[in-house]
Design an enzyme around this catalytic site. Structure first.
Site, PDB file in Angstrom:
ATOM      1  N   SER A 230       0.906  -1.211  -0.129  1.00 38.56           N
ATOM      2  CA  SER A 230      -0.023   0.005  -0.025  1.00 38.56           C
ATOM      3  C   SER A 230       1.047   1.194   0.073  1.00 38.56           C
ATOM      4  CB  SER A 230      -1.057   0.048   1.084  1.00 38.56           C
ATOM      5  OG  SER A 230      -0.128  -0.048   2.460  1.00 38.56           O
ATOM      6  N   THR A 231       2.029   1.045   0.542  1.00 39.03           N
ATOM      7  CA  THR A 231       2.687   2.442   0.639  1.00 39.03           C
ATOM      8  C   THR A 231       3.730   2.456  -0.271  1.00 39.03           C
ATOM      9  OG1 THR A 231       4.462   1.619   2.309  1.00 39.03           O
ATOM     10  CG2 THR A 231       2.515   2.473   3.350  1.00 39.03           C
TER      11      THR A 231
END
Length: 227
Positions: free
Chosen positions: A18-19
Site C-alpha cells: 500500500s505505501t
C-alpha cells in the site's frame, strides 16, 4: 466465454503493497510472492504473479491489476485468485462478499492461505465455509446499519423532534459511512478524498468536496443516523 481447457489449474497470484516506501523497496512484495509460489507448487497449480504497488485495499476500485485479473477469471482465462490473506484483496467485508458471490457465479475460486479461505474443489467444504462466514458477516453489517437507523428514527419521532430529510435507501450506507469516518476523527478533506478515490459519488451522482461532507455531518438528518 467458455472456460479454457488447461492441463493444470492456473492461479493468478495477487501481491499488493500500500505505501510508496514498500513499493520502492519491494520487500513485502517479494515475501508475498515467495509464499504464493510455494503454495501453488504444493497444490500442483500453474501460477502467474501479479504485483500491485502503492495501492490501498479500502476499495476494489483504483486497482487496475486486480480488476484486470478479475476480468480474466470471469472470462475463463484462469481458475484461481490467489493471495496471501484477505487484507491483500480487501479490507471491506462487503467488497469481499461481492467477490465471493462473483467467483461462485463465474466458476473460479478464491484461495487465501493465511486466512484459511479456499473455495477450490480440492479444499473440500471447510475453506468454502470460511468464505461464506466472511460474506455472512458483511450481510450482518448491512442489516445492523439498517436496524440502527430505524430505531433512531422511531426514537426521535417519539420525542417529537424534527427528523430532517429522508435519505434514499441506495445512499444510506454511504451516508452512514461519512458519519463513521467523521466519528473516527477523519477530516472533511480526507473523507472527500477517500470517497472520490474509490469512485463513490454523492446522492446526486457528483464528486465530493469538504463542503458536501460538512453538509451531511451538520445536518439534522445526521443526528438520527449517527451510531
Amino acid at each position: 466465454m467458455a472456460k479454457q481447457q488447461r492441463v493444470r489449474p492456473l492461479a493468478l497470484a495477487y501481491a499488493r503493497v500500500s505505501t510508496l516506501d514498500q513499493a520502492e523497496n519491494g520487500v513485502s512484495l517479494d515475501a508475498q510472492e515467495a509464499i504464493l509460489r510455494d503454495h501453488a507448487k504444493h497444490q500442483g497449480w500453474d501460477i502467474e504473479v501479479l504485483r500491485e504497488e502503492g495501492k490501498s485495499a479500502k476499495s476494489l476500485k483504483g486497482r487496475p491489476v486486480l480488476l484486470d485479473a478479475l476480468t480474466r477469471l470471469d472470462a475463463g482465462g484462469a481458475d484461481i485468485l490467489l493471495a496471501v490473506r484477505l487484507d491483500r484483496l480487501s479490507r471491506s467485508l462487503i467488497d469481499f462478499a461481492g467477490l465471493y458471490e462473483r467467483s461462485d457465479k463465474k466458476g473460479w475460486s478464491i484461495v487465501l492461505p493465511a486466512s484459511a479461505i479456499d473455495t477450490s474443489a480440492s479444499a473440500g467444504p471447510a475453506g468454502k465455509f470460511s468464505a461464506q462466514i466472511q460474506a455472512a458477516a458483511a450481510e450482518l453489517e448491512r442489516g445492523l446499519i439498517s436496524v440502527r437507523t430505524r430505531e433512531a428514527l422511531a426514537q426521535r419521532k417519539a420525542e417529537g423532534k424534527r427528523l430532517g430529510r429522508t435519505v434514499s435507501e441506495d445512499f444510506l450506507l454511504t451516508y452512514q459511512r461519512v458519519l463513521h469516518m467523521h466519528a473516527n476523527r477523519m477530516t472533511m478533506n480526507a473523507i472527500a478524498r477517500t470517497l472520490n478515490a474509490e469512485g463513490v459519488t454523492t446522492a446526486k451522482g457528483k464528486t465530493w468536496h469538504p463542503s458536501t461532507v460538512r453538509a451531511i455531518i451538520t445536518s439534522e438528518t445526521a443526528k438520527r443516523l449517527a451510531v
